[in-house]
Design a protein around this motif. Structure first.
Motif, PDB file in Angstrom:
ATOM      1  N   SER A 175      -4.514   9.664   7.784  1.00  0.00           N
ATOM      2  CA  SER A 175      -5.172   8.414   8.121  1.00  0.00           C
ATOM      3  C   SER A 175      -5.421   7.623   6.841  1.00  0.00           C
ATOM      4  O   SER A 175      -5.602   8.189   5.763  1.00  0.00           O
ATOM      5  CB  SER A 175      -6.503   8.692   8.824  1.00  0.00           C
ATOM      6  OG  SER A 175      -7.201   7.486   9.011  1.00  0.00           O
ATOM      7  N   TYR A 176      -5.442   6.330   6.980  1.00  0.00           N
ATOM      8  CA  TYR A 176      -5.731   5.465   5.848  1.00  0.00           C
ATOM      9  C   TYR A 176      -7.193   5.019   5.831  1.00  0.00           C
ATOM     10  O   TYR A 176      -7.583   4.168   5.049  1.00  0.00           O
ATOM     11  CB  TYR A 176      -4.830   4.223   5.879  1.00  0.00           C
ATOM     12  CG  TYR A 176      -3.403   4.532   5.547  1.00  0.00           C
ATOM     13  CD1 TYR A 176      -3.011   4.779   4.250  1.00  0.00           C
ATOM     14  CD2 TYR A 176      -2.442   4.576   6.546  1.00  0.00           C
ATOM     15  CE1 TYR A 176      -1.704   5.070   3.931  1.00  0.00           C
ATOM     16  CE2 TYR A 176      -1.126   4.866   6.249  1.00  0.00           C
ATOM     17  CZ  TYR A 176      -0.756   5.115   4.942  1.00  0.00           C
ATOM     18  OH  TYR A 176       0.539   5.396   4.634  1.00  0.00           O
ATOM     19  N   PRO A 215      -5.904  -4.976  -4.540  1.00  0.00           N
ATOM     20  CA  PRO A 215      -7.207  -4.841  -3.899  1.00  0.00           C
ATOM     21  C   PRO A 215      -7.128  -4.429  -2.431  1.00  0.00           C
ATOM     22  O   PRO A 215      -8.103  -3.923  -1.873  1.00  0.00           O
ATOM     23  CB  PRO A 215      -7.835  -6.230  -4.034  1.00  0.00           C
ATOM     24  CG  PRO A 215      -6.759  -7.140  -4.438  1.00  0.00           C
ATOM     25  CD  PRO A 215      -5.639  -6.331  -4.971  1.00  0.00           C
ATOM     26  N   LEU A 216      -5.981  -4.591  -1.801  1.00  0.00           N
ATOM     27  CA  LEU A 216      -5.836  -4.184  -0.403  1.00  0.00           C
ATOM     28  C   LEU A 216      -5.388  -2.736  -0.260  1.00  0.00           C
ATOM     29  O   LEU A 216      -5.358  -2.209   0.848  1.00  0.00           O
ATOM     30  CB  LEU A 216      -4.832  -5.094   0.314  1.00  0.00           C
ATOM     31  CG  LEU A 216      -5.233  -6.560   0.417  1.00  0.00           C
ATOM     32  CD1 LEU A 216      -4.125  -7.349   1.085  1.00  0.00           C
ATOM     33  CD2 LEU A 216      -6.520  -6.699   1.176  1.00  0.00           C
ATOM     34  N   ASP A 217      -5.050  -2.107  -1.350  1.00  0.00           N
ATOM     35  CA  ASP A 217      -4.615  -0.706  -1.355  1.00  0.00           C
ATOM     36  C   ASP A 217      -3.497  -0.486  -0.337  1.00  0.00           C
ATOM     37  O   ASP A 217      -3.619   0.263   0.626  1.00  0.00           O
ATOM     38  CB  ASP A 217      -5.808   0.222  -1.085  1.00  0.00           C
ATOM     39  CG  ASP A 217      -5.494   1.649  -1.467  1.00  0.00           C
ATOM     40  OD1 ASP A 217      -4.599   1.847  -2.305  1.00  0.00           O
ATOM     41  OD2 ASP A 217      -6.138   2.558  -0.923  1.00  0.00           O
ATOM     42  N   ARG A 218      -2.378  -1.155  -0.568  1.00  0.00           N
ATOM     43  CA  ARG A 218      -1.267  -1.135   0.387  1.00  0.00           C
ATOM     44  C   ARG A 218      -0.222  -0.075   0.095  1.00  0.00           C
ATOM     45  O   ARG A 218       0.899  -0.168   0.575  1.00  0.00           O
ATOM     46  CB  ARG A 218      -0.595  -2.512   0.401  1.00  0.00           C
ATOM     47  CG  ARG A 218      -1.491  -3.602   0.938  1.00  0.00           C
ATOM     48  CD  ARG A 218      -0.815  -4.919   0.863  1.00  0.00           C
ATOM     49  NE  ARG A 218      -0.749  -5.319  -0.551  1.00  0.00           N
ATOM     50  CZ  ARG A 218      -0.355  -6.508  -0.962  1.00  0.00           C
ATOM     51  NH1 ARG A 218       0.039  -7.396  -0.099  1.00  0.00           N
ATOM     52  NH2 ARG A 218      -0.331  -6.802  -2.240  1.00  0.00           N
ATOM     53  N   ASP A 219      -0.553   0.928  -0.661  1.00  0.00           N
ATOM     54  CA  ASP A 219       0.399   2.002  -0.930  1.00  0.00           C
ATOM     55  C   ASP A 219       0.627   2.823   0.343  1.00  0.00           C
ATOM     56  O   ASP A 219      -0.316   3.253   1.004  1.00  0.00           O
ATOM     57  CB  ASP A 219      -0.129   2.921  -2.029  1.00  0.00           C
ATOM     58  CG  ASP A 219      -0.183   2.204  -3.364  1.00  0.00           C
ATOM     59  OD1 ASP A 219       0.580   1.234  -3.540  1.00  0.00           O
ATOM     60  OD2 ASP A 219      -0.988   2.624  -4.218  1.00  0.00           O
ATOM     61  N   ILE A 220       1.882   3.032   0.674  1.00  0.00           N
ATOM     62  CA  ILE A 220       2.222   3.820   1.863  1.00  0.00           C
ATOM     63  C   ILE A 220       2.550   5.237   1.405  1.00  0.00           C
ATOM     64  O   ILE A 220       3.442   5.462   0.585  1.00  0.00           O
ATOM     65  CB  ILE A 220       3.419   3.197   2.603  1.00  0.00           C
ATOM     66  CG1 ILE A 220       3.026   1.812   3.112  1.00  0.00           C
ATOM     67  CG2 ILE A 220       3.866   4.098   3.735  1.00  0.00           C
ATOM     68  CD1 ILE A 220       4.157   1.060   3.758  1.00  0.00           C
TER      69      ILE A 220
END
Length: 124
Positions: free
Chosen positions: A105-106, A94-99
C-alpha cells in the motif's frame, strides 16, 4: 470633479517642471496652460470637466486591466518556473510518486498522534 481637476493640475505642474528642466519650451507652455485651465475649471466650473473625467477613467480601466494581467502572469509563471526548477535541481518530489512493485500500500500514516478529547473543549 474638483479633486480631479486639482490632481491633474498638480501632475501638469510636474510635467511643466520636467519640460523646464530639459528646456523644451513648447511642452512647458502646453502643460502650464493646461495646469491653469484645470485650476480655473476646478475652482469655477468643475462640471465642465465631467467628459474628460469619464474618458480618463475609461483609459485608466483599460490600462489597469492590461497591467494587472501582465503582472499576474509574470508573477505566476516566474514563481512556478523557479519552484519547478529548484525541485528538479534538488530531485525533490513532494507528491512522492515513486512506484515500487514490492509495496502493498502507498498509505502513509500521519506523524502526529490523535489529540485527547479535552483538547477540543476550548478551541478558541
Amino acid at each position: 470633479m474638483r479633486s480631479f481637476a486639482y490632481i491633474m493640475a498638480v501632475f501638469s505642474g510636474l510635467f511643466t517642471v520636467v519640460f523646464w528642466y530639459f528646456e523644451f519650451i513648447l511642452g512647458q507652455r502646453i502643460f502650464t496652460s493646461l495646469m491653469a485651465l484645470l485650476i480655473l475649471f476646478g475652482v469655477f466650473k468643475p462640471v465642465l470637466l465631467q467628459p474628460f473625467y469619464i474618458c480618463w477613467m475609461f483609459l485608466a480601466r483599460i490600462l489597469a486591466f492590461i497591467n494587472t494581467h501582465i503582472i499576474l502572469a509574470f508573477i505566476f509563471y516566474t514563481l512556478f518556473t523557479v519552484i519547478g526548477l529548484l525541485l528538479r535541481f534538488f530531485r525533490n518530489d513532494p507528491l512522492d510518486r515513486d512506484i515500487e512493485n514490492e509495496t502493498v500500500s502507498y498509505w502513509q500514516h500521519p506523524e502526529q498522534e490523535k489529540l485527547p478529547r479535552d483538547h477540543f473543549d476550548r478551541q478558541f
